[in-house]
Design an enzyme around this catalytic site. Structure first.
Site, PDB file in Angstrom:
ATOM      1  N   THR A 181       0.859  -1.185   0.000  1.00  0.00           N
ATOM      2  CA  THR A 181       0.000   0.000   0.000  1.00  0.00           C
ATOM      3  C   THR A 181       0.893   1.232   0.000  1.00  0.00           C
ATOM      4  O   THR A 181       1.648   1.459   0.941  1.00  0.00           O
ATOM      5  CB  THR A 181      -0.888  -0.004   1.257  1.00  0.00           C
ATOM      6  N   GLY A 241     -17.177  -2.960  18.369  1.00  0.00           N
ATOM      7  CA  GLY A 241     -16.044  -3.541  19.103  1.00  0.00           C
ATOM      8  C   GLY A 241     -15.370  -2.499  19.971  1.00  0.00           C
ATOM      9  O   GLY A 241     -15.901  -1.398  20.174  1.00  0.00           O
ATOM     10  N   GLU A 256      -3.056  -4.654  -2.931  1.00  0.00           N
ATOM     11  CA  GLU A 256      -3.581  -5.872  -2.312  1.00  0.00           C
ATOM     12  C   GLU A 256      -4.788  -5.499  -1.450  1.00  0.00           C
ATOM     13  O   GLU A 256      -4.860  -4.410  -0.907  1.00  0.00           O
ATOM     14  CB  GLU A 256      -2.508  -6.558  -1.465  1.00  0.00           C
ATOM     15  N   CYS A 259      -2.947  -2.088   9.107  1.00  0.00           N
ATOM     16  CA  CYS A 259      -3.347  -1.349   7.900  1.00  0.00           C
ATOM     17  C   CYS A 259      -4.288  -0.179   8.151  1.00  0.00           C
ATOM     18  O   CYS A 259      -3.996   0.960   7.777  1.00  0.00           O
ATOM     19  CB  CYS A 259      -3.983  -2.325   6.906  1.00  0.00           C
ATOM     20  N   ARG A 264      -6.908  -9.542   3.893  1.00  0.00           N
ATOM     21  CA  ARG A 264      -7.126  -9.393   5.333  1.00  0.00           C
ATOM     22  C   ARG A 264      -6.242 -10.388   6.052  1.00  0.00           C
ATOM     23  O   ARG A 264      -6.148 -11.562   5.619  1.00  0.00           O
ATOM     24  CB  ARG A 264      -8.594  -9.682   5.686  1.00  0.00           C
ATOM     25  N   ARG A 289       0.156  -5.681  16.234  1.00  0.00           N
ATOM     26  CA  ARG A 289       0.409  -4.300  15.818  1.00  0.00           C
ATOM     27  C   ARG A 289      -0.870  -3.473  15.830  1.00  0.00           C
ATOM     28  O   ARG A 289      -1.893  -3.902  15.311  1.00  0.00           O
ATOM     29  CB  ARG A 289       1.032  -4.274  14.413  1.00  0.00           C
ATOM     30  N   GLY A 296      -8.317  -1.668  14.543  1.00  0.00           N
ATOM     31  CA  GLY A 296      -6.848  -1.520  14.547  1.00  0.00           C
ATOM     32  C   GLY A 296      -6.217  -2.402  13.493  1.00  0.00           C
ATOM     33  O   GLY A 296      -6.810  -2.649  12.448  1.00  0.00           O
TER      34      GLY A 296
END
Ligand code: UDX
Length: 431
Positions: free
Chosen positions: A122, A249, A147, A256, A150, A324, A253
């Site tokens: 990206t 939720g 791309e 990406c 997921r 991450r 996060g």
């Protein structure tokens, strides 16, 4: 079939390489990390990606997939060169292109004539021009092929995509890249590079916006006494809204969404457009972390502050081991900052591997090996990642071993009647 060099073996590069070899192409994957390449050549997969190990094994056995050290080693004999290197968020919010430029400069001198270099990572709008400038090769086309993978379902997403997007002003190069996907049953759209790069950012930013919207609706539901599960169910019947990506939720996060959404806001700002809507999407997400943390702290206070919080789930979502930019971690940073002790369990986080400590050295939480050890003596139990095993918690056992009777279900994973029947105070998101 074609010869393809994959530069970078993270979840995008490794998945792209393994899937292209599965589609029949000859693939060489390169990384600068020599020990990692040795493990990969030995069939050892360093990430949790469903089906990836099988495809890597298949590729190694067929000889269609190889791993080498150094981009030049992979590119010297290839026709296509996929740049799958990290594009992390820079200090100023813009994407850091240093890895991309380094990879491009490393292969510039060895690219066979008429090669096609492909941006898979990206990258900011306009990056194909950056790569072309670094390459300095008029015989080499640079194409954008973003791309839409997921984590946790990257293999399935590559082999069964909703669409393949190719950005190139060179029609012949675009056709050559499209041919790589000839065995993939999906629409292939060809556009200019800037539009292709914008499709990627706009898609991620839209999905993040959808999530911030549903989290804001959940907050509204709490205020008016509605049940968000029924509200999103009723919304999802509308085909213009759809059922996907409507689960409230603790916030969103991952490696990406936060990076790409901030980068798009910055790209807009640099282009002279104040994308205030997107900044609000980011703000609502921060507020969701705050609100979820406050629920957990309040639940401990309700137990007269006795005991710790048992935190179930640390990864940014179920089905991956990726910590991450995890919403769970963002929430727990706030909970520990409020002086509450945390004992955490995540099925993808090993107790004796300092996985959390390496990425979040300032986060003071205890990691244990199962949910009941985490819950022993706890004032409150918080579900922060939607691992399936948390759906089947034994509440009779929890009632015996916990100090308090508080559940904060930040993923609305549970049927709330089960804990309530055992005397637990249940707090969900929007219900
Ligand atoms: C995302 C995009 O989906 C993918 O197309 C892109 O290529 C990379 O970024 P990924 O980051 O792997 O993929 O995770 P995704 O499944 O999109 O989830 C992102 C975050 O949203 C996670 O924290 C997840 O828990 C959260 N989420 C997702 C929700 O809170 N509710 C939902 O309904 C869906």
């Amino acid at each position: 079939m074609a010869s393809i060099a994959i530069i970078g073996t993270g979840y995008v590069g490794l998945t792209t390489g393994a899937c292209f070899s599965h589609l029949g192409h000859d693939v060489v994957c390169a990384d600068i990390d020599e020990p990692k390449i040795a493990r990969l050549q030995n069939g050892e997969i360093p990430i949790v990606e469903k089906g990836l190990d099988r495809l890597v094994d298949e590729g190694l056995r067929s000889g269609k997939l190889r791993f080498v050290v150094g981009a030049a080693e992979a590119s010297k004999d290839a026709e296509f060169h996929y740049l799958c290197v990290p594009t992390p968020q820079g200090e100023d919010g813009a994407a850091d292109l240093s890895y991309l430029e380094a990879a491009a400069s490393e292969i510039a001198g060895v690219l066979p004539n008429d090669s096609v270099v492909v941006n898979k990572s990206t990258v900011p709008v306009g990056s194909t021009r950056v790569v072309a400038r670094v390459l300095g090769r008029s015989d080499v086309a640079v194409v954008s092929n973003p791309e839409f993978l997921r984590e946790g379902t990257a293999v399935a997403d590559f082999l069964n995509p909703d669409r393949v997007v190719i950005g190139s002003r060179d029609q012949e190069a675009a056709i050559r890249v499209a041919a790589l996907y000839s065995r993939v049953a999906a629409p292939i759209m060809v556009t200019d590079p800037v539009s292709a790069e914008t499709i990627k950012y706009a898609s991620n930013a839209f999905l993040a916006s959808k999530l911030s919207f549903v989290n804001a609706i959940a907050t509204l539901c709490e205020a008016v006494g509605a049940d968000v599960n029924d509200v999103v169910l009723g919304m999802g019947y509308d085909s213009r809204i759809g059922r996907e990506f409507l689960r409230p939720g603790p916030g969103w996060g991952g490696s990406c969404f936060p990076k790409d959404t901030k980068a798009l806001a910055r790209i807009a700002e640099d282009a002279g457009y104040d994308f205030s809507f997107l900044n609000e999407v980011l703000l609502v997400n921060e507020q969701q972390f705050d609100r979820t943390a406050a629920k957990i702290v309040d639940s401990v206070d309700a137990a007269a502050g006795q005991g710790h919080v048992a935190a179930l789930g640390l990864t940014f979502k179920a089905g991956t081991d990726d910590l991450r930019d995890s919403p769970s971690i963002e929430v727990l940073k706030r909970v520990t900052a409020a002086g509450v002790k945390v004992r955490a369990y995540d099925p993808a986080v090993l107790v004796d591997d300092n996985h959390v400590g390496r990425i979040y050295p300032d986060l003071d939480i205890e990691i244990v090996g199962d949910p009941y050890t985490a819950a022993e003596g706890a004032a409150s139990l918080a579900i922060l990642t939607e691992w399936d095993e948390f759906t089947w918690l034994d509440f009779d056992k929890l009632a015996e071993i916990m100090g308090g009777r508080n559940i904060v279900d930040a993923r609305n994973l549970l049927d709330d009647t089960i804990p309530r029947r055992r005397g637990f105070k249940y707090r969900g998101i929007g219900r």
